[in-house]
Design an enzyme around this catalytic site. Structure first.
Site, PDB file in Angstrom:
ATOM      1  N   CYS A  12      12.586   7.017  14.075  1.00 54.57           N
ATOM      2  CA  CYS A  12      11.976   6.200  15.127  1.00 54.57           C
ATOM      3  C   CYS A  12      12.928   6.082  16.311  1.00 54.57           C
ATOM      4  O   CYS A  12      12.510   5.753  17.413  1.00 54.57           O
ATOM      5  CB  CYS A  12      11.620   4.831  14.574  1.00 54.57           C
ATOM      6  N   LYS A  35       0.901  -1.163   0.000  1.00 54.05           N
ATOM      7  CA  LYS A  35       0.000   0.000   0.000  1.00 54.05           C
ATOM      8  C   LYS A  35       0.938   1.210   0.000  1.00 54.05           C
ATOM      9  O   LYS A  35       1.598   1.487   1.000  1.00 54.05           O
ATOM     10  CB  LYS A  35      -0.872  -0.021   1.265  1.00 54.05           C
ATOM     11  N   GLU A  41       5.949  -1.623  13.653  1.00 52.14           N
ATOM     12  CA  GLU A  41       6.896  -0.814  14.421  1.00 52.14           C
ATOM     13  C   GLU A  41       6.213   0.523  14.648  1.00 52.14           C
ATOM     14  O   GLU A  41       5.847   1.199  13.684  1.00 52.14           O
ATOM     15  CB  GLU A  41       8.194  -0.651  13.634  1.00 52.14           C
ATOM     16  N   GLY A  45      -2.107   4.107  13.724  1.00 51.50           N
ATOM     17  CA  GLY A  45      -2.232   3.312  12.501  1.00 51.50           C
ATOM     18  C   GLY A  45      -1.889   1.856  12.753  1.00 51.50           C
ATOM     19  O   GLY A  45      -2.622   0.950  12.342  1.00 51.50           O
ATOM     20  N   GLY A  46      -0.788   1.627  13.442  1.00 48.85           N
ATOM     21  CA  GLY A  46      -0.339   0.252  13.703  1.00 48.85           C
ATOM     22  C   GLY A  46      -1.372  -0.530  14.490  1.00 48.85           C
ATOM     23  O   GLY A  46      -1.690  -1.682  14.166  1.00 48.85           O
ATOM     24  N   GLU A  68       5.632   9.936  22.861  1.00 47.43           N
ATOM     25  CA  GLU A  68       6.503  10.408  21.793  1.00 47.43           C
ATOM     26  C   GLU A  68       5.989  11.717  21.182  1.00 47.43           C
ATOM     27  O   GLU A  68       4.797  11.876  20.936  1.00 47.43           O
ATOM     28  CB  GLU A  68       6.570   9.336  20.682  1.00 47.43           C
ATOM     29  N   GLY A 105       5.073   3.081  11.314  1.00 45.02           N
ATOM     30  CA  GLY A 105       4.360   4.351  11.332  1.00 45.02           C
ATOM     31  C   GLY A 105       3.863   4.669  12.718  1.00 45.02           C
ATOM     32  O   GLY A 105       4.547   4.393  13.716  1.00 45.02           O
ATOM     33  N   SER A 106       2.664   5.236  12.769  1.00 45.55           N
ATOM     34  CA  SER A 106       2.144   5.725  14.050  1.00 45.55           C
ATOM     35  C   SER A 106       1.548   4.595  14.881  1.00 45.55           C
ATOM     36  O   SER A 106       1.134   3.558  14.363  1.00 45.55           O
ATOM     37  CB  SER A 106       1.072   6.775  13.785  1.00 45.55           C
TER      38      SER A 106
HETATM   39  P1  NAP Z   1       0.868   6.535   9.694  1.00 44.04           P
HETATM   40  O1  NAP Z   1      -0.075   7.650   9.736  1.00 44.04           O
HETATM   41  O2  NAP Z   1       0.734   5.507  10.759  1.00 44.04           O
HETATM   42  O3  NAP Z   1       0.749   5.850   8.247  1.00 44.04           O
HETATM   43  C1  NAP Z   1       1.550   4.740   7.838  1.00 44.04           C
HETATM   44  C2  NAP Z   1       0.829   3.994   6.724  1.00 44.04           C
HETATM   45  O4  NAP Z   1      -0.287   3.286   7.262  1.00 44.04           O
HETATM   46  C3  NAP Z   1       0.255   4.908   5.641  1.00 44.04           C
HETATM   47  O5  NAP Z   1       0.330   4.249   4.395  1.00 44.04           O
HETATM   48  C4  NAP Z   1      -1.189   5.086   6.043  1.00 44.04           C
HETATM   49  O6  NAP Z   1      -2.050   5.352   4.952  1.00 44.04           O
HETATM   50  C5  NAP Z   1      -1.500   3.730   6.660  1.00 44.04           C
HETATM   51  N1  NAP Z   1      -2.508   3.794   7.723  1.00 44.04           N
HETATM   52  C6  NAP Z   1      -2.411   4.526   8.863  1.00 44.04           C
HETATM   53  N2  NAP Z   1      -3.510   4.327   9.625  1.00 44.04           N
HETATM   54  C7  NAP Z   1      -4.303   3.457   8.962  1.00 44.04           C
HETATM   55  C8  NAP Z   1      -5.575   2.879   9.231  1.00 44.04           C
HETATM   56  N3  NAP Z   1      -6.252   3.159  10.346  1.00 44.04           N
HETATM   57  N4  NAP Z   1      -6.111   2.044   8.315  1.00 44.04           N
HETATM   58  C9  NAP Z   1      -5.448   1.761   7.171  1.00 44.04           C
HETATM   59  N5  NAP Z   1      -4.243   2.294   6.858  1.00 44.04           N
HETATM   60  C10 NAP Z   1      -3.669   3.128   7.744  1.00 44.04           C
HETATM   61  O7  NAP Z   1       2.374   7.025   9.760  1.00 44.04           O
HETATM   62  P2  NAP Z   1       3.088   8.177   8.926  1.00 44.04           P
HETATM   63  O8  NAP Z   1       2.156   8.774   7.936  1.00 44.04           O
HETATM   64  O9  NAP Z   1       4.336   7.584   8.421  1.00 44.04           O
HETATM   65  O10 NAP Z   1       3.460   9.267  10.001  1.00 44.04           O
HETATM   66  C11 NAP Z   1       2.506   9.797  10.886  1.00 44.04           C
HETATM   67  C12 NAP Z   1       2.990   9.639  12.318  1.00 44.04           C
HETATM   68  O11 NAP Z   1       3.532   8.330  12.507  1.00 44.04           O
HETATM   69  C13 NAP Z   1       4.117  10.549  12.700  1.00 44.04           C
HETATM   70  O12 NAP Z   1       3.675  11.799  13.140  1.00 44.04           O
HETATM   71  C14 NAP Z   1       4.801   9.756  13.785  1.00 44.04           C
HETATM   72  O13 NAP Z   1       4.184   9.963  15.021  1.00 44.04           O
HETATM   73  C15 NAP Z   1       4.615   8.338  13.411  1.00 44.04           C
HETATM   74  N6  NAP Z   1       5.778   7.705  12.766  1.00 44.04           N
HETATM   75  C16 NAP Z   1       6.463   6.763  13.425  1.00 44.04           C
HETATM   76  C17 NAP Z   1       7.521   6.129  12.827  1.00 44.04           C
HETATM   77  C18 NAP Z   1       8.277   5.052  13.512  1.00 44.04           C
HETATM   78  O14 NAP Z   1       9.357   4.759  13.090  1.00 44.04           O
HETATM   79  N7  NAP Z   1       7.738   4.417  14.517  1.00 44.04           N
HETATM   80  C19 NAP Z   1       7.907   6.440  11.541  1.00 44.04           C
HETATM   81  C20 NAP Z   1       7.181   7.411  10.857  1.00 44.04           C
HETATM   82  C21 NAP Z   1       6.104   8.012  11.489  1.00 44.04           C
HETATM   83  P3  NAP Z   1      -1.970   6.738   4.130  1.00 44.04           P
HETATM   84  O15 NAP Z   1      -0.782   6.584   3.202  1.00 44.04           O
HETATM   85  O16 NAP Z   1      -3.252   6.763   3.370  1.00 44.04           O
HETATM   86  O17 NAP Z   1      -1.815   7.839   5.125  1.00 44.04           O
END
Ligand code: NAP
Length: 530
Positions: free
Chosen positions: A302, A184, A265, A245-246, A394, A241-242
């Site tokens: 991260c 995705k 993660e 989301g995770g 965080e 990611g977040s």
């Molecule tokens: P994210 O919002 O969690 O998104 C990561 C991926 O998962 C994206 O492709 C997103 O879709 C998808 N997604 C998220 N929530 C979903 C749900 N409920 N259902 C289906 N798909 C979902 O992370 P991000 O955009 O990379 O960054 C946003 C936040 O994540 C940051 O502000 C930070 O807090 C955190 N982050 C953490 C790390 C880490 O290493 N742990 C790394 C990067 C970011 P879309 O593409 O459509 O948005």
């Protein structure tokens, strides 16, 4: 308007959807003209059905040929040249030099998996030969090895457009293990995703891989991701990611008729604990080192150190002065998306507003462009930190909170309130490691990687790296997303009982035609079984 970046379903490009989005350019706060069309429900089904069909054929392809496929991916990525780097620079705001390094890391990750496949012992073959004369019951011939699990869904992260995205830390090991992959694409870098997917498709065609071994679908809402995770043909999910989301994807996967693993993660504050004698001896240098680590890459790692614990001891004033001055000298940097930028300032200001929190420094130099994050640090007493769980969370970006404890007893209490982390750093003189066993034990208990006298930023890609950690840093503390052992997420053990030599997989044959290390009757050997 020109339309490109269609969904990749197997080797075909397809897009019937009526919803599209565009690449966001964070440094300009503007959009590029091309449309990326979000996949329809039919396209999700088509990609999953093709992957399910490709799975048995792909799993049977010898590991040596899968290694050739991975190397072909590296060649095709490199053949994209500067166009890939320039697109990534536009879509993420990350500097070209950083992107060059990340591309090299991505190539290295894929190459390491190709080498693993060529060496062969990764299947962890174990052979127990029959003892027909054993009493009271004969022992059967039993042999075991790791086998692929089926189609893997990959969600890349916004902060690593190469190393944790389309051809990154989930796709590499999933393909190496013998599983089709459905990505995705992250909505924050659709153009980079498009170019990388084209490279993978070319490599698959060039090396004769079955159609459906790789697909990639677009969406800037959550519908496609959810449909992929819920699809009965999906067998595992890789996510970075977040937390929100995770956990949403994790819950979806558990609610399926057939629950599947989500290797997510998520967040980590990567605490740094500074013991008193170390602080006395290294006050100035530590301030400089921490400022560099907190502000690196606009803090969008991260492994960014979000919490630093010190005690009221000699050297504290010199350290805080040094830390403050170094942060003041840093320059702002572009954040990945407008959402991440807004969230950074919202969470940082929320932290500043908490009781007993005092702003220590905010970087003064501004770079040109939009979505600029200033490195920011604040202090709080150990007592207030312990009482306020909001301060344990965080803040994604260049923010760090300095927790000043009365003494090491309070410091132990403070770190006892922390949950699972990707990393913990202990800054200590050698004698202090033995002098504070409870602090050391607590940090060891909650961390995936325990660092002595070093900062957490910078993740080496090598077999001994563990990039994971107890919940909530990841959904499953047993696995890493970096290094050769990350392949274990996408494999399962299979035993063969009573199978004749001719019908066994090569890895388990007496003759050992692949010449790999195996555990034969409890002894590791490369020898054939006589
Ligand atoms: P994210 O919002 O969690 O998104 C990561 C991926 O998962 C994206 O492709 C997103 O879709 C998808 N997604 C998220 N929530 C979903 C749900 N409920 N259902 C289906 N798909 C979902 O992370 P991000 O955009 O990379 O960054 C946003 C936040 O994540 C940051 O502000 C930070 O807090 C955190 N982050 C953490 C790390 C880490 O290493 N742990 C790394 C990067 C970011 P879309 O593409 O459509 O948005």
């Amino acid at each position: 308007m020109e339309i490109n970046g269609k969904n990749f379903i197997g080797y075909n490009l397809s897009s019937q959807g009526d919803h599209a989005f565009q690449s966001y350019v964070p440094v300009k706060d503007s959009y590029l003209p091309e449309n990326f069309i979000c996949a329809t429900a039919d396209e999700v089904n088509a990609a999953m059905e093709l992957a399910a069909k490709a799975f048995p054929a792909y799993a049977r392809i010898p590991a040596m040929q899968r290694a050739d496929f991975l190397i072909a991916i590296t060649e095709e990525i490199l053949a994209l040249g500067d166009a890939l780097l320039e697109r990534a620079n536009l879509e993420t705001g990350l500097p070209i030099t950083r992107l060059q390094g990340e591309r090299a890391r991505t190539i290295n990750q894929l190459t390491q998996f190709a080498e693993l496949l060529r060496e062969g012992s990764w299947v962890d073959a174990s052979i127990d030969t029959a003892l027909p004369d054993r009493t009271p019951l004969p022992k059967p011939d039993i042999r075991k090895m790791l086998v692929p699990i089926g189609p893997v869904i990959v969600f890349g992260s916004s902060n690593f457009p190469f190393a944790y995205s389309v051809a990154g830390v989930d796709t590499g090991p999933a393909l190496a293990a013998g599983n089709p992959v459905i990505v995705k694409a992250h909505a924050a870098h659709p153009g980079v995703s498009d170019l990388t997917a084209q490279a993978i498709v070319k490599a698959a065609q060039r090396t004769g891989m079955p159609e459906g071994v790789f697909s990639m679908l677009y969406d800037d809402r959550f519908e496609v991701g959810a449909a992929l995770v819920k699809h009965p043909a999906s067998k595992a999910v890789g996510f970075t990611g977040s937390m929100k989301g995770g956990m949403a994807l994790y819950k979806m996967a558990q609610e399926r008729d057939e629950p599947i693993a989500v290797f997510a993660e998520m967040g980590s504050v990567n605490p740094i604990v500074v013991l008193p004698e170390y602080l006395e001896h290294n006050a100035l240098e530590l301030g400089k080192t921490l400022a560099g680590s907190v502000s690196l890459g606009a803090g969008q790692f991260c492994t960014n150190p979000g919490l630093v614990f010190v005690t009221k001891t000699q050297g504290l004033i010199a350290f805080t002065d040094s830390y403050k001055n170094e942060i003041l000298k840093t320059t702002s940097a572009t954040m990945l998306t407008a959402g991440i930028y807004k969230n950074y300032y919202k969470l940082r200001d929320h932290a500043f507003e908490q009781e007993d929190v005092n702003k220590l420094a905010v970087s003064e130099q501004m770079s040109e462009g939009e979505n600029q994050a200033q490195a920011s640090i604040a202090t709080v007493s150990g007592k207030s930190f312990i009482a306020n769980p909001k301060l344990h969370e965080e803040v994604f970006g260049p923010f760090s909170l300095l927790v000043i404890c009365e003494n090491t007893d309070e410091l132990l209490d403070a770190v006892s309130h922390l949950t699972g982390q990707l990393t913990c750093s202990l800054m200590a003189q050698e004698s202090e490691v033995n002098a504070y066993p409870e602090i050391v034990a607590r940090l060891a208990q909650i961390s995936g990687r325990f660092i002595l006298n070093g900062v957490p930023t910078g993740v080496e890609v090598c077999p001994s790296m563990h990039h994971g950690g107890p919940f909530p840093a990841t959904a499953d503390a047993k696995f890493t997303s970096v290094g050769r052992h990350s392949i274990l997420r996408f494999l399962r053990p299979q035993s063969y009982q009573g199978w004749p030599e001719a019908l066994l997989p090569d890895e388990l044959k007496n003759a050992n035609p692949l010449g790999i290390y195996r555990l034969v009757n409890n002894e590791f050997t490369k020898d054939a079984i006589k």
